[in-house]
Design a protein around this motif. Structure first.
Motif, PDB file in Angstrom:
ATOM      1  N   HIS A  10       0.809  -1.231   0.000  1.00 25.78           N
ATOM      2  CA  HIS A  10       0.000   0.000   0.000  1.00 25.78           C
ATOM      3  C   HIS A  10       0.837   1.275   0.000  1.00 25.78           C
ATOM      4  CE1 HIS A  10       0.889  -0.894   4.175  1.00 25.78           C
ATOM      5  NE2 HIS A  10       0.621   0.365   4.477  1.00 25.78           N
ATOM      6  N   VAL A  11       2.092   1.195   0.364  1.00 26.89           N
ATOM      7  CA  VAL A  11       2.941   2.396   0.415  1.00 26.89           C
ATOM      8  C   VAL A  11       3.766   2.602  -0.859  1.00 26.89           C
ATOM      9  CG1 VAL A  11       3.082   2.350   2.933  1.00 26.89           C
ATOM     10  CG2 VAL A  11       4.833   1.183   1.579  1.00 26.89           C
ATOM     11  N   LEU A  12       3.709   1.680  -1.789  1.00 24.73           N
ATOM     12  CA  LEU A  12       4.521   1.783  -2.999  1.00 24.73           C
ATOM     13  C   LEU A  12       4.059   2.939  -3.879  1.00 24.73           C
ATOM     14  CD1 LEU A  12       4.769  -1.994  -3.962  1.00 24.73           C
ATOM     15  CD2 LEU A  12       6.470  -0.591  -2.759  1.00 24.73           C
ATOM     16  N   ALA A  13       5.003   3.757  -4.292  1.00 25.10           N
ATOM     17  CA  ALA A  13       4.684   4.896  -5.157  1.00 25.10           C
ATOM     18  C   ALA A  13       4.111   4.433  -6.495  1.00 25.10           C
ATOM     19  CB  ALA A  13       5.927   5.747  -5.386  1.00 25.10           C
ATOM     20  N   ALA A  14       4.514   3.260  -6.957  1.00 24.88           N
ATOM     21  CA  ALA A  14       4.043   2.735  -8.245  1.00 24.88           C
ATOM     22  C   ALA A  14       2.887   1.743  -8.079  1.00 24.88           C
ATOM     23  CB  ALA A  14       5.209   2.062  -8.979  1.00 24.88           C
ATOM     24  N   HIS A  15       2.187   1.800  -6.954  1.00 24.84           N
ATOM     25  CA  HIS A  15       1.058   0.889  -6.716  1.00 24.84           C
ATOM     26  C   HIS A  15       0.051   1.024  -7.859  1.00 24.84           C
ATOM     27  CE1 HIS A  15      -2.335  -1.088  -4.843  1.00 24.84           C
ATOM     28  NE2 HIS A  15      -1.561  -1.454  -3.836  1.00 24.84           N
ATOM     29  N   PRO A  16      -0.412  -0.082  -8.433  1.00 15.83           N
ATOM     30  CA  PRO A  16      -1.311   0.010  -9.590  1.00 15.83           C
ATOM     31  C   PRO A  16      -2.674   0.635  -9.285  1.00 15.83           C
ATOM     32  CG  PRO A  16      -1.050  -2.268  -8.875  1.00 15.83           C
ATOM     33  CD  PRO A  16      -0.064  -1.456  -8.097  1.00 15.83           C
ATOM     34  N   LEU A  17      -3.073   0.709  -8.028  1.00 13.76           N
ATOM     35  CA  LEU A  17      -4.364   1.314  -7.677  1.00 13.76           C
ATOM     36  C   LEU A  17      -4.220   2.746  -7.156  1.00 13.76           C
ATOM     37  CD1 LEU A  17      -6.006  -1.766  -5.917  1.00 13.76           C
ATOM     38  CD2 LEU A  17      -6.272  -1.009  -8.285  1.00 13.76           C
ATOM     39  N   ARG A  18      -3.020   3.233  -7.083  1.00 13.92           N
ATOM     40  CA  ARG A  18      -2.766   4.571  -6.545  1.00 13.92           C
ATOM     41  C   ARG A  18      -3.045   5.633  -7.603  1.00 13.92           C
ATOM     42  NH1 ARG A  18       2.083   6.106  -2.712  1.00 13.92           N
ATOM     43  NH2 ARG A  18       1.792   8.349  -2.627  1.00 13.92           N
ATOM     44  N   GLY A  19      -3.785   6.645  -7.214  1.00  8.17           N
ATOM     45  CA  GLY A  19      -4.078   7.754  -8.107  1.00  8.17           C
ATOM     46  C   GLY A  19      -3.200   8.955  -7.791  1.00  8.17           C
ATOM     47  N   ALA A  20      -3.460  10.067  -8.454  1.00  6.63           N
ATOM     48  CA  ALA A  20      -2.667  11.282  -8.259  1.00  6.63           C
ATOM     49  C   ALA A  20      -2.735  11.781  -6.816  1.00  6.63           C
ATOM     50  CB  ALA A  20      -3.142  12.371  -9.215  1.00  6.63           C
TER      51      ALA A  20
END
Length: 144
Positions: free
Chosen positions: A38-48
């Motif tokens: 959940h903390v990964l900057a490149a997480h595939p579900l992470r938005g802007a």
């Protein structure tokens, strides 16, 4: 404890979309998994704006998938079994975002009912012992 390498080939989630790092414990009716993705900057579900807590439902769904795959492996099935998440019920979120939470997430799922066509589970996600998400989810397995 099972490492990701022990279950990743049993589920349809691949690459960065395999969100769970390990299975802490599991039995016929439940699973306890752990994740730090959940903390990964490149997480595939992470938005802007970061990663919204609603995505914790995907962590619960993946725990369901791993649990079903481990049960299937014990029955002799080794190929990933595709499933479609068709329902989320009673979802409660105690945080707005999860990318700001340091440390691991503990993902718990309890099988309420399962057969060849699908399953229903209750899930809970904890961070540092505090419940940050919970709900129920249903998945169906399309005939292939």
């Amino acid at each position: 404890m099972l490492a990701k390498t022990d279950f990743v080939d049993l589920i349809p989630h691949a690459g960065d979309m395999c969100l769970l790092d390990a299975v802490v414990a599991w039995d016929e009716g439940s699973i306890h998994a752990r994740s730090t993705s959940h903390v990964l900057a490149a997480h595939p579900l992470r938005g802007a704006g970061g990663m919204h807590a609603v995505h914790l439902a995907e962590y619960g769904a993946q725990a369901m998938a791993v649990h079903g795959a481990l049960r299937g492996r014990d029955e002799g099935r080794t190929a990933p079994r595709p499933g479609m998440l068709v329902s989320l019920r009673g979802v409660r979120l105690a945080v707005d975002r999860v990318d700001t939470l340091e440390g691991a997430l503990d993902v718990h799922a309890e099988c309420l009912i399962a057969d060849a066509s699908g399953a229903q589970y209750a899930f809970r996600i904890l961070h540092e012992g505090r419940e940050i998400a919970s709900g129920r989810a249903a998945v169906i397995h399309p005939e292939g």
